[in-house]
Scaffold this active site. Structure first.
Site, PDB file in Angstrom:
ATOM      1  CE  LYS A  23      44.821  60.141 -44.842  1.00  0.00           C
ATOM      2  NZ  LYS A  23      45.354  59.231 -45.908  1.00  0.00           N
ATOM      3  N   GLY A  42      41.219  61.317 -45.789  1.00  0.00           N
ATOM      4  CA  GLY A  42      40.189  60.230 -45.401  1.00  0.00           C
ATOM      5  C   GLY A  42      38.788  60.878 -45.595  1.00  0.00           C
ATOM      6  CE  LYS A  65      50.780  59.431 -49.315  1.00  0.00           C
ATOM      7  NZ  LYS A  65      50.949  60.213 -48.113  1.00  0.00           N
ATOM      8  CE  LYS A  85      46.117  60.185 -51.572  1.00  0.00           C
ATOM      9  NZ  LYS A  85      46.940  60.119 -50.574  1.00  0.00           N
ATOM     10  CD  GLN A 144      42.780  68.897 -51.620  1.00  0.00           C
ATOM     11  OE1 GLN A 144      43.450  69.809 -52.029  1.00  0.00           O
ATOM     12  NE2 GLN A 144      43.677  67.911 -50.733  1.00  0.00           N
ATOM     13  CB  ALA A 145      38.024  62.535 -51.484  1.00  0.00           C
ATOM     14  N   GLY A 146      41.310  61.660 -51.989  1.00  0.00           N
ATOM     15  CA  GLY A 146      42.182  60.952 -52.453  1.00  0.00           C
ATOM     16  C   GLY A 146      41.616  59.638 -52.761  1.00  0.00           C
ATOM     17  N   GLY A 147      41.866  58.771 -51.634  1.00  0.00           N
ATOM     18  CA  GLY A 147      41.188  57.384 -51.478  1.00  0.00           C
ATOM     19  C   GLY A 147      39.301  57.320 -51.606  1.00  0.00           C
ATOM     20  CG  ASP A 195      49.567  62.738 -51.824  1.00  0.00           C
ATOM     21  OD1 ASP A 195      49.650  63.565 -50.722  1.00  0.00           O
ATOM     22  OD2 ASP A 195      48.734  61.608 -51.671  1.00  0.00           O
ATOM     23  CD  GLU A 196      51.481  63.785 -48.254  1.00  0.00           C
ATOM     24  OE1 GLU A 196      50.577  64.323 -48.995  1.00  0.00           O
ATOM     25  OE2 GLU A 196      51.591  62.656 -47.886  1.00  0.00           O
ATOM     26  CE  LYS A 208      47.450  68.170 -52.044  1.00  0.00           C
ATOM     27  NZ  LYS A 208      47.558  66.659 -51.567  1.00  0.00           N
ATOM     28  CB  SER A 247      42.877  67.357 -47.580  1.00  0.00           C
ATOM     29  OG  SER A 247      43.168  66.134 -48.380  1.00  0.00           O
ATOM     30  CG  HIS A 256      50.103  69.016 -48.118  1.00  0.00           C
ATOM     31  ND1 HIS A 256      50.515  68.340 -46.919  1.00  0.00           N
ATOM     32  CD2 HIS A 256      49.315  68.024 -48.640  1.00  0.00           C
ATOM     33  CE1 HIS A 256      50.109  67.148 -46.747  1.00  0.00           C
ATOM     34  NE2 HIS A 256      49.352  66.775 -47.864  1.00  0.00           N
ATOM     35  NE  ARG A 257      46.789  70.294 -41.814  1.00  0.00           N
ATOM     36  CZ  ARG A 257      45.959  69.990 -40.734  1.00  0.00           C
ATOM     37  NH1 ARG A 257      46.086  70.747 -39.619  1.00  0.00           N
ATOM     38  NH2 ARG A 257      45.141  68.935 -40.916  1.00  0.00           N
TER      39      ARG A 257
HETATM   40  O1  LIG Z   1      47.332  65.129 -49.019  1.00  0.00           O
HETATM   41  C1  LIG Z   1      46.139  64.793 -48.631  1.00  0.00           C
HETATM   42  O2  LIG Z   1      45.350  65.478 -48.061  1.00  0.00           O
HETATM   43  C2  LIG Z   1      46.083  63.165 -48.509  1.00  0.00           C
HETATM   44  O3  LIG Z   1      46.898  62.660 -49.284  1.00  0.00           O
HETATM   45  C3  LIG Z   1      44.494  62.828 -48.509  1.00  0.00           C
HETATM   46  O4  LIG Z   1      44.377  61.540 -49.052  1.00  0.00           O
HETATM   47  P1  LIG Z   1      43.045  60.527 -48.696  1.00  0.00           P
HETATM   48  O5  LIG Z   1      41.855  61.556 -49.219  1.00  0.00           O
HETATM   49  O6  LIG Z   1      43.479  59.389 -49.640  1.00  0.00           O
HETATM   50  O7  LIG Z   1      43.323  60.468 -47.171  1.00  0.00           O
HETATM   51 MG   LIG Z   2      48.757  63.531 -49.067  1.00  0.00          MG
END
Ligand SMILES: O=C(O)[C@H](O)COP(=O)(O)O
Ligand SMILES: [Mg+2]
Length: 399
Positions: free
Chosen positions: A295, A327, A140, A138, A347-350, A166-167, A164, A325, A255-256
């Site tokens: 989230k 939130g 993204k 991030k 998985q966690a981004g933020g 991001d989409e 990874k 993944s 990724h979906r």
């Molecule tokens: O692709 C994902 O799964 C999201 O980007 C997750 O991002 P986040 O962990 O910041 O909500």
């Molecule tokens: Mg994403």
């Protein structure tokens, strides 16, 4: 040959009986249309769909429709979808209709499936009996290849197993794929020299149908050790093409993005389970299926069944790693593992790059939250002598 049974939830309009509505699906997707046909030869009757059952459920009904084997072209997934998930969604006689599951007979599940699956991915990383921790770089989009690689290095130093794209990041001018792969893999090599641990980096190679395999091969030549594909936007056959290409010898993370347009409405669209089955047949090694506390919302009971569609024994297809993944942060790990089990990628981004002490600390905090769960200790208790986890919980809490 065995037929296909598709399961739907539906609500008929006020003028249609439940039986008529189910029959309308069976006819539209096989040999019928809105009126009787003068061209309907007797021999076509063998291809008629059959309503196997109709039963009340909540505000609507559940039905099982049998589609004869012969109307399918074995190995053509686009054609399968045009039958089981085709025109029926627009039929005016149904106010709502949702495809909830599909039983494909083995003769039509004639795909290779995952090349790696859970065991193959675990073998690459040398892990057992614990969830994998992953991160999405991030922001993204926007970072240069050099800065992307620095974030990847910090995440790897902090202990993640998996990183990874991001989409929405593919091959834009601000971060060309080739430069990104080279930069990230070089920094992951550095991290490996320091930690002794291999980390997977899934580069998003989503592209137009006639170019995706080429792009994947280019990424692998440049050192990519995992690929990522946006399966709903690229199509299931794009995933199949990648998984069946002999030169593609790395796991495929799926990724979906865009799925919620189909999966979110509990009364209309396509549930995640058929999507999970298709991804497994087409050869995805890891698939985002959702979280219980993140989230994006979602229903825990459905999610458990979706994940089982990836992991239960099924025609010899390797089990696929479910990916939670969207939130997630260290305070949510306990709930995810308690409900979904430990055969999972968290998985966690933020939840990593938003840690007040930076990405490496964020990665450590996620790993500490996992360790706490595995040791049977609450995150708050574990945080008493794990400062990174403490700072994460101070910021985000435990729910
Ligand atoms: O692709 C994902 O799964 C999201 O980007 C997750 O991002 P986040 O962990 O910041 O909500
Ligand atoms: Mg994403």
């Amino acid at each position: 040959m065995e037929d296909v049974i598709a399961h739907y939830y539906f609500r008929p309009d006020g003028r249609t009986t439940p039986q008529e509505a189910a029959q309308a699906i069976a006819e539209e997707e096989t040999t019928g249309t809105w009126t009787a046909l003068t061209t309907r030869q007797d021999y076509v009757r063998g291809l008629d769909g059959t309503v196997e059952s109709v039963e009340e459920s909540g505000r609507g009904y559940l039905t099982a429709i049998r589609y004869p084997y012969e109307i399918f072209e074995p190995g053509n997934v686009a054609q399968y979808l045009s039958v089981v998930a085709g025109n029926l969604f627009g039929l005016g006689r149904l106010e709502a209709v949702r495809l909830t599951d599909v039983d494909f007979p083995e003769s039509l599940a004639c795909f290779n499936g995952p090349n790696f699956g859970i065991e193959g991915v675990r073998r690459l990383l040398g892990t057992r009996n614990r969830p994998h921790v992953g991160t999405i770089i991030k922001p993204k989009v926007g970072l240069t290849p050099t800065d992307t690689a620095l974030v990847a290095y910090e995440a790897a130093s902090g202990g993640v197993d998996f990183i990874k794209d991001d989409e929405t990041l593919t091959n834009q001018a601000f971060c060309p794929m080739a430069d990104r792969v080279e930069a990230v893999m070089a920094r992951l090599d550095e991290a490996k020299d320091e930690t002794g641990r291999q980390v997977l980096y899934a580069v998003n190679i989503s592209d137009r149908a006639d170019k995706i395999v080429e792009r994947a091969e280019e990424a692998i030549e440049l050192g990519a050790n995992t690929l990522m594909v946006d399966v709903i936007t690229c199509g299931y056959s794009a995933l199949q093409a990648l998984a069946e290409e002999p030169g593609i010898s790395v796991p495929i993370h799926v990724h979906r993005t865009m799925h919620a347009a189909m999966t979110r409405n509990p009364e209309h669209g396509i549930a995640m389970r058929p999507i999970a089955r298709l991804v497994r047949m087409m050869g995805g090694d890891q698939l985002h299926t959702g979280t219980v506390s993140g989230k994006m919302g979602g229903n825990a009971e459905e999610l458990i069944l979706d994940n089982r569609a990836l992991t239960d024994p099924w025609y010899g297809f390797k089990p696929v790693f479910p990916v939670a993944s969207g939130g997630l942060h260290p305070g949510k790990i306990h709930a995810e593992l308690e409900t979904l089990g430990t055969e999972i990628v968290l998985q966690a981004g933020g939840g990593i790059h938003g840690h007040p002490d930076g990405t490496a600390a964020g990665a450590r905090a996620m790993c500490q939250a996992v360790d706490a769960f595995l040791e049977g200790v609450s995150a708050s208790e574990y945080a008493k002598d794990h400062v990174e986890l403490k700072h994460a919980l101070d910021l985000w809490g435990t729910s």
